[in-house]
Design an enzyme around this catalytic site. Structure first.
Site, mmCIF file in Angstrom:
data_model
loop_
_atom_site.group_PDB
_atom_site.id
_atom_site.type_symbol
_atom_site.label_atom_id
_atom_site.label_comp_id
_atom_site.label_asym_id
_atom_site.label_seq_id
_atom_site.Cartn_x
_atom_site.Cartn_y
_atom_site.Cartn_z
ATOM 1 N N SER A 15 106.271 -85.814 37.418
ATOM 2 C CA SER A 15 106.733 -85.078 36.237
ATOM 3 C C SER A 15 108.256 -84.951 36.215
ATOM 4 O O SER A 15 108.886 -84.646 37.230
ATOM 5 C CB SER A 15 106.111 -83.675 36.222
ATOM 6 O OG SER A 15 106.715 -82.917 35.191
ATOM 7 N N SER A 17 109.657 -82.738 34.255
ATOM 8 C CA SER A 17 109.936 -81.389 33.741
ATOM 9 C C SER A 17 110.875 -80.579 34.633
ATOM 10 O O SER A 17 111.739 -79.861 34.105
ATOM 11 C CB SER A 17 108.622 -80.637 33.513
ATOM 12 O OG SER A 17 107.904 -81.249 32.472
ATOM 13 N N LYS A 70 94.838 -78.799 30.029
ATOM 14 C CA LYS A 70 95.331 -78.135 28.820
ATOM 15 C C LYS A 70 94.244 -77.354 28.076
ATOM 16 O O LYS A 70 94.515 -76.319 27.487
ATOM 17 C CB LYS A 70 95.973 -79.163 27.884
ATOM 18 C CG LYS A 70 97.313 -79.675 28.394
ATOM 19 C CD LYS A 70 97.961 -80.647 27.435
ATOM 20 C CE LYS A 70 99.279 -81.145 28.022
ATOM 21 N NZ LYS A 70 99.956 -82.103 27.165
ATOM 22 N N TYR A 225 106.261 -92.867 28.726
ATOM 23 C CA TYR A 225 107.676 -93.226 28.833
ATOM 24 C C TYR A 225 107.910 -93.912 30.178
ATOM 25 O O TYR A 225 106.986 -94.014 30.989
ATOM 26 C CB TYR A 225 108.567 -91.973 28.698
ATOM 27 C CG TYR A 225 108.102 -90.819 29.544
ATOM 28 C CD1 TYR A 225 107.307 -89.820 29.008
ATOM 29 C CD2 TYR A 225 108.426 -90.747 30.893
ATOM 30 C CE1 TYR A 225 106.849 -88.770 29.788
ATOM 31 C CE2 TYR A 225 107.973 -89.698 31.674
ATOM 32 C CZ TYR A 225 107.192 -88.713 31.116
ATOM 33 O OH TYR A 225 106.734 -87.685 31.900
HETATM 34 P P1 NAP Z 1 93.341 -87.175 27.929
HETATM 35 O O1 NAP Z 1 93.045 -85.815 27.451
HETATM 36 O O2 NAP Z 1 92.763 -87.648 29.214
HETATM 37 O O3 NAP Z 1 92.893 -88.198 26.741
HETATM 38 C C1 NAP Z 1 92.926 -89.575 26.957
HETATM 39 C C2 NAP Z 1 92.736 -90.321 25.640
HETATM 40 O O4 NAP Z 1 92.920 -91.716 25.901
HETATM 41 C C3 NAP Z 1 91.350 -90.177 25.017
HETATM 42 O O5 NAP Z 1 91.480 -90.227 23.622
HETATM 43 C C4 NAP Z 1 90.632 -91.430 25.544
HETATM 44 O O6 NAP Z 1 89.559 -91.860 24.726
HETATM 45 C C5 NAP Z 1 91.746 -92.428 25.485
HETATM 46 N N1 NAP Z 1 91.559 -93.572 26.387
HETATM 47 C C6 NAP Z 1 91.552 -93.544 27.733
HETATM 48 N N2 NAP Z 1 91.423 -94.799 28.207
HETATM 49 C C7 NAP Z 1 91.336 -95.621 27.124
HETATM 50 C C8 NAP Z 1 91.207 -97.030 26.979
HETATM 51 N N3 NAP Z 1 91.120 -97.848 28.023
HETATM 52 N N4 NAP Z 1 91.148 -97.536 25.716
HETATM 53 C C9 NAP Z 1 91.247 -96.730 24.636
HETATM 54 N N5 NAP Z 1 91.386 -95.372 24.724
HETATM 55 C C10 NAP Z 1 91.424 -94.838 25.968
HETATM 56 O O7 NAP Z 1 94.928 -87.414 28.095
HETATM 57 P P2 NAP Z 1 96.088 -86.678 27.260
HETATM 58 O O8 NAP Z 1 96.463 -85.409 27.928
HETATM 59 O O9 NAP Z 1 95.673 -86.648 25.845
HETATM 60 O O10 NAP Z 1 97.320 -87.682 27.486
HETATM 61 C C11 NAP Z 1 97.375 -88.948 26.840
HETATM 62 C C12 NAP Z 1 98.722 -89.608 27.180
HETATM 63 O O11 NAP Z 1 99.794 -88.892 26.574
HETATM 64 C C13 NAP Z 1 99.032 -89.630 28.664
HETATM 65 O O12 NAP Z 1 99.577 -90.890 28.975
HETATM 66 C C14 NAP Z 1 100.075 -88.542 28.841
HETATM 67 O O13 NAP Z 1 100.939 -88.781 29.924
HETATM 68 C C15 NAP Z 1 100.806 -88.630 27.522
HETATM 69 N N6 NAP Z 1 101.495 -87.363 27.114
HETATM 70 C C16 NAP Z 1 102.863 -87.397 26.904
HETATM 71 C C17 NAP Z 1 103.524 -86.249 26.462
HETATM 72 C C18 NAP Z 1 105.014 -86.304 26.207
HETATM 73 O O14 NAP Z 1 105.648 -85.237 26.095
HETATM 74 N N7 NAP Z 1 105.613 -87.475 26.079
HETATM 75 C C19 NAP Z 1 102.825 -85.060 26.259
HETATM 76 C C20 NAP Z 1 101.446 -85.057 26.473
HETATM 77 C C21 NAP Z 1 100.798 -86.222 26.904
HETATM 78 P P3 NAP Z 1 88.048 -91.297 24.955
HETATM 79 O O15 NAP Z 1 88.036 -89.952 24.262
HETATM 80 O O16 NAP Z 1 87.201 -92.302 24.305
HETATM 81 O O17 NAP Z 1 87.857 -91.189 26.428
#
Ligand code: NAP
Length: 284
Positions: A15, A17, A70, A225
């Site tokens: 992280s 942060s 979360k 990122y």
């Molecule tokens: P999460 O709750 O685990 O959700 C994962 C999502 O990805 C679900 O919609 C899942 O679909 C989908 N997924 C996983 N593997 C996949 C694949 N092979 N093909 C297609 N879809 C797939 O994770 P999250 O907390 O939402 O985080 C998602 C991403 O955002 C992470 O990489 C995280 O680091 C990033 N993020 C960045 C920030 C920022 O400030 N830049 C903030 C928050 C999160 P299903 O529902 O079908 O499993």
């Protein structure tokens, strides 16, 4: 004694942060320490309550929450912001004397980065939000509030996209915004803004949607990122879109959390520039 904050999640070692909040604290003259709190998958609440009791280092006043806690974090709080309640998820907690307060600053961070950072106004646009996990839940309400013409939520598991869309029906009506759920292969026509909120870049797998979703010159933003975002950005560029990573959103959501905790809004552009240099291997 110094006020203590952490980012709580699993994993947390990569992280950025702590770096961002140390920069904000230095810039605003606030005295605080921000660290990482690795929580066992089945031990989030116990580990966080232990931290919240404080230590000889100082009182614990709040935390950020990251994957996969979360959703659970919101339920540990006695009150929440409207945006955290709509998302059903929290990324920022404040430990008040009266109880824990939950907020979700991910969406505000994303909107700020798109509209101010990338210079793309969202009103009237066609937006494709790919994913229905914690990050997508946090950004959908604020995306609707920015009043696009159309917003499609596409996810591998269609049922999760449908549930997210149903929870946001009222917010869509208020826009009004045409809101619908779709499978990954069924997103519809071209979009002006595509937000990849799936874990595909984290996993090193290909962009989860067909390039036909990209209108010429579309903004294609991946929440990932660093080096892991590079393949998605190349995919966007190769198909005539403008790629953007999630670093700006990361800094903006952190600034909103800092404001909630300290009552001061830090400046973000210089911190983002330092963070980009740091991740590129240069001096911060
Ligand atoms: P999460 O709750 O685990 O959700 C994962 C999502 O990805 C679900 O919609 C899942 O679909 C989908 N997924 C996983 N593997 C996949 C694949 N092979 N093909 C297609 N879809 C797939 O994770 P999250 O907390 O939402 O985080 C998602 C991403 O955002 C992470 O990489 C995280 O680091 C990033 N993020 C960045 C920030 C920022 O400030 N830049 C903030 C928050 C999160 P299903 O529902 O079908 O499993």
């Amino acid at each position: 004694m110094t006020d203590q904050y952490v980012v709580a999640g699993h994993p947390v070692e990569h992280s950025q942060s702590p770096f961002i909040h140390a920069e904000f604290a230095r810039q605003t003259g606030q005295s605080l320490h921000y660290g990482r709190l690795l929580c066992p998958i089945d031990g989030f609440e116990t580990t966080l309550r232990e931290f919240a009791r404080g230590s000889s280092a100082g009182p614990a006043l709040g935390c950020n929450v990251t994957t996969p806690f979360k959703f659970e974090a919101l339920h540990l709080c006695s009150s929440s912001s409207a945006r955290a309640a709509l998302a059903g998820a929290a990324n920022t907690l404040r430990f008040d004397a009266s109880g824990w307060y939950a907020d979700n600053t991910d969406g505000a961070g994303l909107i700020c980065d798109i509209e101010k950072g990338a210079g793309v106004a969202l009103a009237g646009r066609r937006i494709l939000l790919v994913g229905a996990g914690g990050a997508a839940a946090g950004v959908l309400g604020p995306l609707l509030a920015s009043r696009p013409a159309l917003l499609v939520v596409a996810n591998r598991s269609l049922a999760k996209a449908q549930a997210l869309v149903e929870r946001h029906r009222g917010a869509a009506k208020a826009g009004p915004v045409l809101l619908r759920a779709a499978g990954l292969g069924d997103c519809g026509g071209a979009f002006d803004v595509i937000v990849n909120a799936t874990a595909t870049s984290l996993q090193g797998t290909a962009a989860p949607v067909d390039p036909a979703v990209l209108a010429p010159g579309a903004l294609a933003l991946d929440l990932m990122y660093g080096p892991l975002a590079a393949p998605f950005l190349a995919w966007a560029r190769d198909h005539g879109a403008v790629g953007r990573d999630g670093l700006g959103m990361l800094v903006e959501q952190a600034a909103a959390a800092f404001h909630l905790w300290r009552g001061v809004r830090p400046e973000t552009a210089s911190v983002l520039a330092k963070l980009r240099r740091r991740l590129a291997g240069g001096a911060a």
